[in-house]
Scaffold this motif. Structure first.
Motif, PDB file in Angstrom:
ATOM      1  N   ASN A 303       0.810  -1.218   0.000  1.00 38.55           N
ATOM      2  CA  ASN A 303       0.000   0.000   0.000  1.00 38.55           C
ATOM      3  C   ASN A 303       0.844   1.269   0.000  1.00 38.55           C
ATOM      4  N   MET A 304       2.152   1.129   0.204  1.00 36.93           N
ATOM      5  CA  MET A 304       3.033   2.293   0.239  1.00 36.93           C
ATOM      6  C   MET A 304       3.292   2.811  -1.172  1.00 36.93           C
ATOM      7  N   PRO A 305       3.752   4.069  -1.301  1.00 36.41           N
ATOM      8  CA  PRO A 305       4.116   4.587  -2.628  1.00 36.41           C
ATOM      9  C   PRO A 305       5.206   3.730  -3.269  1.00 36.41           C
ATOM     10  N   GLN A 306       5.194   3.660  -4.590  1.00 39.91           N
ATOM     11  CA  GLN A 306       6.123   2.797  -5.307  1.00 39.91           C
ATOM     12  C   GLN A 306       7.578   3.160  -5.024  1.00 39.91           C
ATOM     13  N   TRP A 307       7.875   4.449  -4.823  1.00 36.65           N
ATOM     14  CA  TRP A 307       9.260   4.854  -4.582  1.00 36.65           C
ATOM     15  C   TRP A 307       9.739   4.450  -3.185  1.00 36.65           C
ATOM     16  N   LEU A 308       8.785   4.187  -2.273  1.00 38.26           N
ATOM     17  CA  LEU A 308       9.160   3.861  -0.903  1.00 38.26           C
ATOM     18  C   LEU A 308       9.307   2.356  -0.683  1.00 38.26           C
ATOM     19  N   ILE A 309       8.628   1.552  -1.502  1.00 36.77           N
ATOM     20  CA  ILE A 309       8.643   0.103  -1.308  1.00 36.77           C
ATOM     21  C   ILE A 309      10.059  -0.481  -1.323  1.00 36.77           C
ATOM     22  N   PRO A 310      10.959  -0.088  -2.256  1.00 38.03           N
ATOM     23  CA  PRO A 310      12.321  -0.660  -2.237  1.00 38.03           C
ATOM     24  C   PRO A 310      13.086  -0.375  -0.948  1.00 38.03           C
ATOM     25  N   VAL A 311      12.748   0.718  -0.253  1.00 37.35           N
ATOM     26  CA  VAL A 311      13.430   1.056   1.001  1.00 37.35           C
ATOM     27  C   VAL A 311      13.145   0.000   2.064  1.00 37.35           C
ATOM     28  N   THR A 312      11.969  -0.632   1.993  1.00 39.48           N
ATOM     29  CA  THR A 312      11.609  -1.632   2.998  1.00 39.48           C
ATOM     30  C   THR A 312      12.461  -2.900   2.890  1.00 39.48           C
ATOM     31  N   ASP A 313      13.213  -3.036   1.798  1.00 35.91           N
ATOM     32  CA  ASP A 313      14.064  -4.221   1.648  1.00 35.91           C
ATOM     33  C   ASP A 313      15.194  -4.258   2.668  1.00 35.91           C
ATOM     34  N   ILE A 314      15.508  -3.112   3.282  1.00 37.93           N
ATOM     35  CA  ILE A 314      16.558  -3.091   4.305  1.00 37.93           C
ATOM     36  C   ILE A 314      15.960  -3.173   5.717  1.00 37.93           C
ATOM     37  N   ILE A 315      14.667  -3.412   5.804  1.00 34.05           N
ATOM     38  CA  ILE A 315      13.986  -3.557   7.099  1.00 34.05           C
ATOM     39  C   ILE A 315      13.871  -5.044   7.403  1.00 34.05           C
ATOM     40  N   SER A 316      14.713  -5.554   8.290  1.00 37.15           N
ATOM     41  CA  SER A 316      14.699  -6.992   8.573  1.00 37.15           C
ATOM     42  C   SER A 316      13.408  -7.439   9.234  1.00 37.15           C
ATOM     43  N   LEU A 317      12.731  -6.522   9.939  1.00 30.51           N
ATOM     44  CA  LEU A 317      11.465  -6.882  10.586  1.00 30.51           C
ATOM     45  C   LEU A 317      10.421  -7.283   9.546  1.00 30.51           C
ATOM     46  N   LYS A 318      10.488  -6.719   8.346  1.00 32.48           N
ATOM     47  CA  LYS A 318       9.536  -7.082   7.288  1.00 32.48           C
ATOM     48  C   LYS A 318       9.637  -8.571   6.964  1.00 32.48           C
ATOM     49  N   TYR A 319      10.858  -9.057   6.800  1.00 31.80           N
ATOM     50  CA  TYR A 319      11.057 -10.468   6.476  1.00 31.80           C
ATOM     51  C   TYR A 319      10.623 -11.374   7.634  1.00 31.80           C
TER      52      TYR A 319
END
Length: 364
Positions: A303-319
């Motif tokens: 649901n986040m903006p497309q430009w922000l989604i790649p930033v979440t790849d460095i968030i280990s909590l997401k995985y």
């Protein structure tokens, strides 16, 4: 073999330092347990106890049937019968109701003649998400009256992995990830800063311990404590809250250790650049807010903006949250688990590298 005894001695010292320090002891025991019980009931995307208003200009059997359907629902707490448009406006302006229903005149007659008919649903945009969900509830109740046969025969709803959409089934795994992160991050963020405040940091610098052993010795105790904390939350989730666990315990703890390893590295980096424990705590909370918001804890990453989604790849909590809900509710395969564990380990080595680099810089 000397380095093993040095490491064990340092780990013993670190455990004793954590337990003897009042701030660290408080972080381990009180906040996680309080937040587990509080957030389990408070954090929910369900919309309940809704107050709505109805302005019925038709006063027919059909309109009364709609109101009766709404009153039978456990979702709606109060249904106010209004007499004018001004009263409807007042109820929404004062937030006495989250939405209002306007049933026009000749509503029942138009239905009987198969003519086009409309009911106006006015929601409070200040509570956009709740108003949207409440509107769907109201639309379902109206559809049962206006076109019940078509609705009942064409729509069949089914939810996989959480059939009853139980709130505890998704919030408890999420809390296991976020609260274990809280403990690991705060303990490590206070580690080196505590040494500086107590004046023992200089003693570490002149000790025969290498910087690598110092980093490992600072890493393992908080990691083990966080694993124990997460295990307690896991047991509470499956026993007290009856959250099902259908996956592999081995995958769960392999993912847990990998995740905490990535968080401990971040905490040590914060601690290495902090002069006081207050600075360490502040740095940890500055990092925690974006970590939780961008992890998919409450809202999907998609649901986040497309430009922000790649930033979440460095968030280990997401995985880790994906892995947690996978082993709790879905029994994910080992191959899928590895695809989530590898990024967490990679982020852990990167964060630990920078923490080690800053630590060596301080030593020099």
């Amino acid at each position: 073999m000397v380095w093993i005894f040095q490491l064990l001695a340092l780990m013993k010292k670190e455990f004793l330092a954590i337990w003897s320090d009042k701030k660290s002891r408080t972080i381990i025991i009180i906040p996680p347990l309080m937040q587990l019980l509080l957030f389990s009931f408070a954090v929910t995307l369900e919309v309940k106890n809704i107050n709505i208003a109805v302005l019925d200009r038709d006063n027919s059997i059909k309109s009364q049937e709609i109101i009766r359907n709404l009153s039978y629902s456990t979702t709606f707490t109060n249904i106010y019968r209004l007499q004018s448009e001004e009263q409807l406006q007042e109820y929404i302006d004062t937030q006495k109701v989250i939405l209002a229903i306007y049933i026009p005149q000749n509503f029942a007659q138009k239905i009987a003649k198969n003519e086009e008919v409309s009911i106006q649903i006015i929601g409070d945009g200040r509570k956009s998400n709740s108003a949207q969900i409440a509107q769907s509830y109201v639309q379902t109740a109206i559809s049962k009256v206006v076109n019940s046969q078509a609705i009942n025969n064409t729509i069949v709803s089914r939810n996989l992995y959480n059939p009853n959409l139980d709130n505890f089934w998704w919030i408890l795994p999420n809390l296991m990830g976020s609260l274990s992160m809280l403990v690991a991050l705060l303990l490590t963020a206070l580690s080196v800063a505590r040494e500086r405040e107590l004046g023992t940091f200089e003693q570490l610098l002149v000790s025969p311990l290498s910087s690598t052993i110092l980093i490992i010795g600072k890493t393992i105790p908080p990691l083990l404590i966080s694993v124990v904390e997460a295990s307690v939350i896991f047991l509470v989730a499956i026993t007290f809250f009856d959250v099902p666990f259908v996956g592999s315990v081995f995958i769960l703890f392999l993912g847990l250790i990998s995740f905490l390893f990535s968080i401990v590295g971040l905490g040590l980096f914060i601690s290495s650049i902090s002069s006081t424990q207050q600075q360490g705590i502040l740095g940890a909370f500055v990092l925690m807010v974006p970590y939780i918001l961008m992890s998919g804890f409450a809202t999907p990453v998609e649901n986040m903006p497309q430009w922000l989604i790649p930033v979440t790849d460095i968030i280990s909590l997401k995985y880790f949250l994906i892995l947690l809900k996978g082993v709790f509710l879905k029994d994910i395969s080992f191959d899928m688990a590895i695809s989530l564990i590898v990024p967490m380990l990679a982020l852990g080595f990167i964060s630990l590298f920078f923490a080690s680099w800053m630590f060596r810089k301080k030593i020099q």
